[in-house]
Design a protein around this motif. Structure first.
Motif, PDB file in Angstrom:
ATOM      1  N   ASN A 188       0.569  -1.103  -0.146  1.00  0.00           N
ATOM      2  CA  ASN A 188      -0.308  -0.158  -0.375  1.00  0.00           C
ATOM      3  C   ASN A 188       0.809   1.045   0.257  1.00  0.00           C
ATOM      4  O   ASN A 188       1.590   1.486   0.921  1.00  0.00           O
ATOM      5  CB  ASN A 188      -0.785  -0.321   1.444  1.00  0.00           C
ATOM      6  N   ALA A 189       0.826   1.377  -1.392  1.00  0.00           N
ATOM      7  CA  ALA A 189       1.837   4.296  -0.874  1.00  0.00           C
ATOM      8  C   ALA A 189       1.078   4.048  -0.828  1.00  0.00           C
ATOM      9  O   ALA A 189       2.043   4.765   0.413  1.00  0.00           O
ATOM     10  CB  ALA A 189       1.775   3.587  -2.636  1.00  0.00           C
ATOM     11  N   GLU A 190      -0.058   4.877   0.060  1.00  0.00           N
ATOM     12  CA  GLU A 190       0.006   5.355   0.988  1.00  0.00           C
ATOM     13  C   GLU A 190      -0.181   5.183   2.383  1.00  0.00           C
ATOM     14  O   GLU A 190       0.760   6.021   3.277  1.00  0.00           O
ATOM     15  CB  GLU A 190      -2.055   5.637   1.129  1.00  0.00           C
ATOM     16  N   VAL A 191      -0.078   3.888   3.464  1.00  0.00           N
ATOM     17  CA  VAL A 191       0.842   3.477   3.829  1.00  0.00           C
ATOM     18  C   VAL A 191       1.988   3.612   3.971  1.00  0.00           C
ATOM     19  O   VAL A 191       2.495   3.825   4.246  1.00  0.00           O
ATOM     20  CB  VAL A 191      -0.105   2.073   4.557  1.00  0.00           C
ATOM     21  N   GLN A 192       3.039   3.139   3.129  1.00  0.00           N
ATOM     22  CA  GLN A 192       4.052   3.437   2.871  1.00  0.00           C
ATOM     23  C   GLN A 192       4.510   4.942   2.998  1.00  0.00           C
ATOM     24  O   GLN A 192       5.679   5.272   3.510  1.00  0.00           O
ATOM     25  CB  GLN A 192       5.135   3.246   1.595  1.00  0.00           C
ATOM     26  N   ALA A 193       3.394   6.091   2.447  1.00  0.00           N
ATOM     27  CA  ALA A 193       4.288   7.353   2.877  1.00  0.00           C
ATOM     28  C   ALA A 193       3.771   7.772   4.017  1.00  0.00           C
ATOM     29  O   ALA A 193       4.749   8.784   4.549  1.00  0.00           O
ATOM     30  CB  ALA A 193       2.852   8.641   1.795  1.00  0.00           C
TER      31      ALA A 193
END
Length: 293
Positions: A188-193
């Motif tokens: 999940n890219a949003e969680v990574q950010a």
């Protein structure tokens, strides 16, 4: 000029009355006094008088100018009334400031006080009674932000490898929750950010930075809890406390451990999380092997 002409006329009349006929004086003859003044030409006599010299030998001036009385101001020294002068105009007073109503800004919301949960209790009362603190009612998002401010994740690419304080109660459950976050961040890219915000947190932060950190932690935990419901569904409503999530993650790790036929002595912390599809495939293969034998 009138007084001067009168003087000239009088002098000329005197000369005419004292001079005998024929123009020469006769000492033996009594002079004839006459009050008769013959007519004369004022312009001619004035011109003739101008050429005569006085007895002292100085020429007689034509006329003596009187001072111009119109140019000399007359001042009445006895008049007590002062002369009028231009009044001195006092400067106008500065306008008084307009009264304004100062509206006090609304009070800032109280900042959250962060306190590490120690093994020997959250308060002095618990410590005095010898009670140990439990992570049962401690929200994961709150402690995720707390550890971030303490710099637990700053030097690590994985949150589960962070520096978790040794006096943290039920430390293994904290690590299980962090492993779940690392797994979700990989997919999940949003969680990574948001994990990047957590990793770069500092001890001293502005109020805006603390709010951003708190929001990032809430979003991370929300997505992690959704993933946990896929790993380990629960019939009852479960919250996002460290103890509640940690127990369910541990149970899922045991399932992975059995599907991979790992040694029983292996700690659950050494078992990596995998997807439900991978776990089910391993379990299916194990079932087929047992059926073949």
């Amino acid at each position: 000029q009138v007084d001067e002409s009168s003087m000239i006329v009088a002098r000329r009349s005197q000369q005419l009355t004292t001079t005998p006929e024929g123009g020469r004086s006769n000492p033996n003859k009594r002079p004839r006094v006459s009050t008769d003044v013959s007519s004369f030409n004022l312009d001619v006599d004035t011109a003739a008088a101008a050429s005569e010299t006085s007895r002292s030998g100085s020429p007689v001036p034509l006329h003596t100018e009187l001072p111009n009385t119109a140019t000399v101001p007359m001042t009445n020294m006895t008049d007590p009334t002062p002369t009028a002068t231009n009044p001195v105009v006092a400067p106008a007073p500065a306008p008084s400031p307009t009264a304004t109503t100062v509206v006090a800004p609304p009070p800032a919301p109280p900042r959250r006080q962060i306190q590490l949960p120690l093994r020997h209790g959250h308060s002095a009362e618990q410590a005095s009674k010898g009670k140990k603190s439990s992570m049962k009612n401690n929200q994961f998002s709150y402690h995720l932000a707390l550890l971030a401010q303490k710099g637990a994740f700053r030097q690590h690419s994985k949150l589960a490898k962070g520096n978790i304080p040794s006096d943290y109660s039920e430390r293994s459950h904290v690590v299980f929750c962090l492993e779940l976050v690392d797994y979700v961040a990989e997919h999940n890219a949003e969680v990574q950010a948001n994990v990047g915000i957590v990793r770069n947190a500092r001890t001293r932060m502005s109020e805006e930075e603390e709010l951003a950190l708190s929001d990032a932690a809430d979003e991370i935990v929300s997505e992690s809890h959704r993933q946990l419901n896929e790993f380990k569904p629960s019939k009852r409503a479960t919250g996002t406390t460290i103890l509640g999530m940690g127990k369910r993650i541990g149970e899922y790790k045991n399932r992975i451990k059995n599907a991979k036929n790992l040694p029983s002595t292996l700690e659950r912390g050494d078992v990596q999380l995998i997807s439900v599809a991978e776990l089910e495939q391993l379990e299916y293969e194990n079932t087929q092997r047992h059926m073949g034998t």
